[in-house]
Scaffold this motif. Structure first.
Motif, mmCIF file in Angstrom:
data_model
loop_
_atom_site.group_PDB
_atom_site.id
_atom_site.type_symbol
_atom_site.label_atom_id
_atom_site.label_comp_id
_atom_site.label_asym_id
_atom_site.label_seq_id
_atom_site.Cartn_x
_atom_site.Cartn_y
_atom_site.Cartn_z
ATOM 1 N N ASP A 71 -2.997 2.640 5.022
ATOM 2 C CA ASP A 71 -3.316 1.409 4.312
ATOM 3 C C ASP A 71 -2.309 1.227 3.192
ATOM 4 O OD1 ASP A 71 -4.396 -0.642 2.782
ATOM 5 O OD2 ASP A 71 -6.449 -0.123 3.350
ATOM 6 N N THR A 72 -1.289 0.391 3.426
ATOM 7 C CA THR A 72 -0.212 0.245 2.442
ATOM 8 C C THR A 72 -0.685 -0.415 1.150
ATOM 9 O OG1 THR A 72 0.477 -1.818 3.525
ATOM 10 C CG2 THR A 72 1.610 0.203 4.183
ATOM 11 N N THR A 73 -1.719 -1.245 1.238
ATOM 12 C CA THR A 73 -2.271 -1.840 0.020
ATOM 13 C C THR A 73 -2.880 -0.761 -0.863
ATOM 14 O OG1 THR A 73 -2.760 -3.891 1.206
ATOM 15 C CG2 THR A 73 -3.902 -3.542 -0.883
ATOM 16 N N GLU A 74 -3.631 0.122 -0.252
ATOM 17 C CA GLU A 74 -4.246 1.221 -0.995
ATOM 18 C C GLU A 74 -3.196 2.193 -1.527
ATOM 19 O OE1 GLU A 74 -7.425 3.122 -2.746
ATOM 20 O OE2 GLU A 74 -7.382 1.190 -1.689
ATOM 21 N N ILE A 75 -2.149 2.430 -0.725
ATOM 22 C CA ILE A 75 -1.065 3.310 -1.175
ATOM 23 C C ILE A 75 -0.390 2.721 -2.411
ATOM 24 C CG2 ILE A 75 1.217 4.216 -0.566
ATOM 25 C CD1 ILE A 75 0.161 4.463 2.335
ATOM 26 N N ALA A 76 -0.141 1.415 -2.390
ATOM 27 C CA ALA A 76 0.476 0.751 -3.546
ATOM 28 C C ALA A 76 -0.393 0.893 -4.788
ATOM 29 C CB ALA A 76 0.709 -0.726 -3.231
ATOM 30 N N GLU A 77 -1.706 0.752 -4.627
ATOM 31 C CA GLU A 77 -2.629 0.888 -5.759
ATOM 32 C C GLU A 77 -2.572 2.294 -6.345
ATOM 33 O OE1 GLU A 77 -4.630 -1.165 -7.355
ATOM 34 O OE2 GLU A 77 -4.249 -2.957 -6.152
ATOM 35 N N LYS A 78 -2.559 3.293 -5.468
ATOM 36 C CA LYS A 78 -2.584 4.681 -5.930
ATOM 37 C C LYS A 78 -1.258 5.102 -6.558
ATOM 38 C CE LYS A 78 -6.003 6.287 -2.506
ATOM 39 N NZ LYS A 78 -6.990 6.878 -3.428
ATOM 40 N N VAL A 79 -0.146 4.551 -6.053
ATOM 41 C CA VAL A 79 1.178 4.996 -6.521
ATOM 42 C C VAL A 79 1.593 4.268 -7.794
ATOM 43 C CG1 VAL A 79 3.638 5.085 -5.950
ATOM 44 C CG2 VAL A 79 1.932 5.703 -4.226
#
Length: 334
Positions: free
Chosen positions: A238-246
């Protein structure tokens, strides 16, 4: 992965002979070593390098599939023959054995095709000569890789919905090395593998870290952790979730990251291989760090984020210090 083998056959590909040497009899699945060999090979088709996709119903391979139940041997010859018409045009494609296997996985009927190339190994051979019994050392040029080794190429197809998992290898055609199995055998464009997606995500994250002046070390460490957590939670990248976490509160970095990874072909919530959680745990469940002074560390994620066990300190001179804490014992593994 619970696999029940139903039918299997092995055909020989000897480029010097010409056409494939087709077996007219199925492999004996009552033999434990045959079942184990085939099962291991099928299981290893699922990996971080595996691509996924769905066959078009009108594609040549999809149109062959109904013949599986009617005459398995005839179907296997048809499938291998279709593949070989492309494969034989390669200047360097090696001699191999090709396996076609019908099996069930979690009560769903599947088909596997995989190729295992030959390798040279030495063995012994005993014969009687005039002087007596002679034990000879001989070179066997048609040895197959062991059960723990991955097949050189392979595909598994769900016979109900035509979804597939594919491991393909580049071969040389007219002096150019290229993938051929997806484009010319199954005529399908697969989604990128987990490894291919991760390479893009890391590259874009590094670019964003430099653009928005965020420490690259922290960003790449956060990427690996975010990849692991999103796969564990959902089974997807989930690239949206990855962006949020990073990138956390940095909205501009998050939006730029998502836009660029999408442009480069990483689709959020794109389907991955069936065993993705197990693969992710092995591949991304630990941070592998190489320090500039030559020290290398392998740190489990639960340890990496625990300041009571490991701490990364930014020094005033711009260097980093790493402190490992509360270690009860050290084992030296040679």
């Amino acid at each position: 992965m619970d696999i029940y083998l139903k039918k299997a056959v092995m055909h020989l590909i000897d480029r010097e002979v010409g056409d494939p040497v087709y077996s007219q009899v199925e492999l004996d699945l009552t033999n434990d070593y045959i079942r184990e060999y085939l099962t291991k090979k099928i299981q290893k088709i699922s990996s971080a390098q595996t691509k996924t996709g769905t066959l078009a119903p009108a594609s040549p391979v999809a149109e062959m599939l109904p013949k599986v139940a009617k005459d398995f041997i005839a179907f296997s010859e048809l499938l291998v023959g279709h593949w070989y018409q492309v494969y034989k045009e390669s200047e360097e494609a090696p001699n191999s054995d090709v396996f076609v296997v019908l099996y069930e996985e979690d009560a769903k009927e599947q088909l596997a095709w995989f190729r295992v190339k030959y390798k040279e190994e030495y063995t012994h051979f005993t014969e009687m000569v005039d002087q007596g019994l002679l034990n000879k050392l001989i070179l066997n040029r048609a040895i197959l890789g062991g059960k723990t080794q991955k097949a050189d190429e392979g595909i598994t197809i769900n016979l109900t919905n035509l979804t597939y998992e594919l491991v393909e290898m580049k071969q040389v055609f007219s002096g150019e090395k290229r993938f051929y199995f997806s484009t010319e055998v199954i005529e399908s464009v697969p989604l990128p593998s987990l490894d291919e997606n991760i390479r893009v995500i890391k590259k874009v994250a590094k670019k964003m870290s430099e653009k928005f002046e965020t420490p690259t070390f922290d960003v790449l460490a956060n990427v690996q952790e975010a990849v692991f957590e999103t796969i564990e939670d959902s089974g997807y990248l989930d690239t949206t979730e990855i962006a949020e976490k990073v990138f956390k509160e940095n909205i501009s970095a998050k939006l730029a990251f998502q836009e660029e990874v999408a442009e480069k072909g990483v689709h959020t919530q794109a389907p991955l291989v069936k065993e993705v959680k197990e693969i992710s745990e092995k591949k991304f469940g630990k941070q592998k760090l190489k320090l500039s002074n030559g020290i290398e560390l392998i740190v489990p994620l639960e340890v990496y984020r625990n300041p009571d066990l490991i701490e990364f300190i930014n020094n005033p001179d711009g260097t980093l210090s790493v402190t490992i804490k509360n270690v009860e014992d050290i084992v030296n593994k040679l």
